[in-house]
Design an enzyme around this catalytic site. Sequence first.
Site, PDB file in Angstrom:
ATOM      1  N   CYS A   1       0.812  -1.214   0.000  1.00  0.00           N
ATOM      2  CA  CYS A   1       0.000   0.000   0.000  1.00  0.00           C
ATOM      3  C   CYS A   1       0.848   1.268   0.000  1.00  0.00           C
ATOM      4  O   CYS A   1       0.336   2.371   0.164  1.00  0.00           O
ATOM      5  CB  CYS A   1      -0.980  -0.038   1.159  1.00  0.00           C
ATOM      6  SG  CYS A   1      -2.061  -1.478   1.005  1.00  0.00           S
TER       7      CYS A   1
ATOM      8  N   HIS B   1      -9.683   2.475   1.840  1.00  0.00           N
ATOM      9  CA  HIS B   1      -8.269   2.254   1.538  1.00  0.00           C
ATOM     10  C   HIS B   1      -8.142   1.733   0.109  1.00  0.00           C
ATOM     11  O   HIS B   1      -8.395   0.555  -0.151  1.00  0.00           O
ATOM     12  CB  HIS B   1      -7.696   1.254   2.538  1.00  0.00           C
ATOM     13  CG  HIS B   1      -6.209   1.080   2.443  1.00  0.00           C
ATOM     14  ND1 HIS B   1      -5.454   1.580   1.412  1.00  0.00           N
ATOM     15  CD2 HIS B   1      -5.333   0.446   3.278  1.00  0.00           C
ATOM     16  CE1 HIS B   1      -4.194   1.263   1.595  1.00  0.00           C
ATOM     17  NE2 HIS B   1      -4.092   0.581   2.730  1.00  0.00           N
TER      18      HIS B   1
ATOM     19  N   HIS C   1      -1.348   8.407   6.068  1.00  0.00           N
ATOM     20  CA  HIS C   1      -1.687   7.097   5.494  1.00  0.00           C
ATOM     21  C   HIS C   1      -2.750   6.382   6.306  1.00  0.00           C
ATOM     22  O   HIS C   1      -3.401   5.472   5.801  1.00  0.00           O
ATOM     23  CB  HIS C   1      -0.424   6.230   5.441  1.00  0.00           C
ATOM     24  CG  HIS C   1      -0.673   4.798   5.077  1.00  0.00           C
ATOM     25  ND1 HIS C   1      -0.870   4.384   3.771  1.00  0.00           N
ATOM     26  CD2 HIS C   1      -0.776   3.684   5.848  1.00  0.00           C
ATOM     27  CE1 HIS C   1      -1.082   3.073   3.762  1.00  0.00           C
ATOM     28  NE2 HIS C   1      -1.030   2.618   5.002  1.00  0.00           N
TER      29      HIS C   1
END
Lengths: 87, 412
Positions: B163, B337, B301
């Site tokens: 990610c 996400h 994040h």
Amino acid sequence: MTSEQLRQVILDILGRIAPDEDLTDLDDARPFREQMELDSMDFLDIIMELRKMYRIQIPEEDYPNLNTMAGTVTYLMPRLKDVPVGA
Amino acid sequence: MSVSDRIVITGIGLTSPNGNSLAEFREGLLTSRSGVINYETRYMGPVLAGVCNFDELRYQKKKDRRRGTRAGSIAVYCSNEAVNDSGLDWPNVPRDRVGVYIGITEHGNVETENEIYEISKFQYDTKVWSHHHNPRTVANNAAGEVTLNMGITGPHLTLGAACAAGNAGFIQAAQMLRLDEVDLAIAGGVSESIHTFGIFASFAAQGALATHDDPTKACRPFDMNRNGIVVAEGGGICTVERLPDALARGAKIYAEIIGYAMNSDATDFVLPDSNRQSECIQLAMKRAKINPEDVDIVSSHATATEQGDIEEAAALRRVFAGSRKTVINNTKSFIGHAMGAAGALEMLGNVPSFDDGIAHATINLDDPDPRCDLPNLVINHPRELGQVDCILNNSFGMLGINSVVILRKYRG
């Protein structure tokens, strides 16, 4: 399955494989590749669809028989004549 | 640094669960429009997910879609949108000098799961396994589909970086431009992860999959009542050029990439490490020759997992505790996400701040976790900053991969 029913089955497969093509005026005597965008991966899709629908195994050496609609119907008819359309 | 080492973003294409262009996305972030909905998965049943609704057939034929992957389709859409937005004279761009660098979290899960499901209808007869499986699942698929679609003959890479991948795409682009390997980079990140049940099931097994009666409130970074990740799909892709090339053609310049860094935790498969995160942030700032007080917005994040949020908050406090002007926001709270696209979308959602001077918020933060204390967190409502010159974008991933990109407003 009649030859006309088999032709329609092939047309339906082509419609799924090449959904952007207009197959209304497909000439049964001319090679598919002269009338539509159809490469080797698409051709394998035809073989795969037939395998899935009718459990038919087509040997690679027989592939040239499936270049045209007429050839495809002629080749498959003896193998599928006793099979119902929706099998 | 020579002027030709200066790297700028000149075109943006994106699809997010709450918008299919930068303008739509930005408007969604400023008006708290979520893109998270109830979503049905194979085997697992209903889950929550961020789902995109871009027009797949704008740049691809139905046959291309049938052959390719959702990741490829997202990449093709965003790349074409970016090039259109860039003002490049695309028909006359030398295609052998274009590189495609697209980050991705994982690839092949969707396609493999689909094939296994298909052969399960045939008593697992592998003779009906598709000949399309390999070209769909090779790791370069997404970037490769872009080259096929756009006739690009330069290099292409799909960068597997969990990610942290969205940032990794931009970093690779900057490096290849500086090395003169290419004259134009099409770069960013994509994700198709919502189309495999395995991603959801694995997060659920880990106790890290979000649930909530109201899908729009499910993603709650830094909130005491957070209960995990909302998986999303999406893509964010830019045209990236050397500054002199952009100036020579009179390009609109969205931002300059002034710093970046990547490093590794080397500690755990899943759990992050705030020490390495803060080192990554500091390395990027050192390369950008800036101090913490030069950063106006930190795009965090945080994924709304307990340990992830706590670790990032610690890293941010360590670096920015002394900077009174730096504010922190979070884009996942709106869209979930977006995995490989997350870093790219989260950076791009902040880029309009250079023009409007507003920092979008982190939403769904009703009961802040004291362990995630961040003094300048923008909570639930956008904040007018007046002037924004510098944005720092965090993007971290499993196996302890960290990435940071720093953008500066281009002022000539």
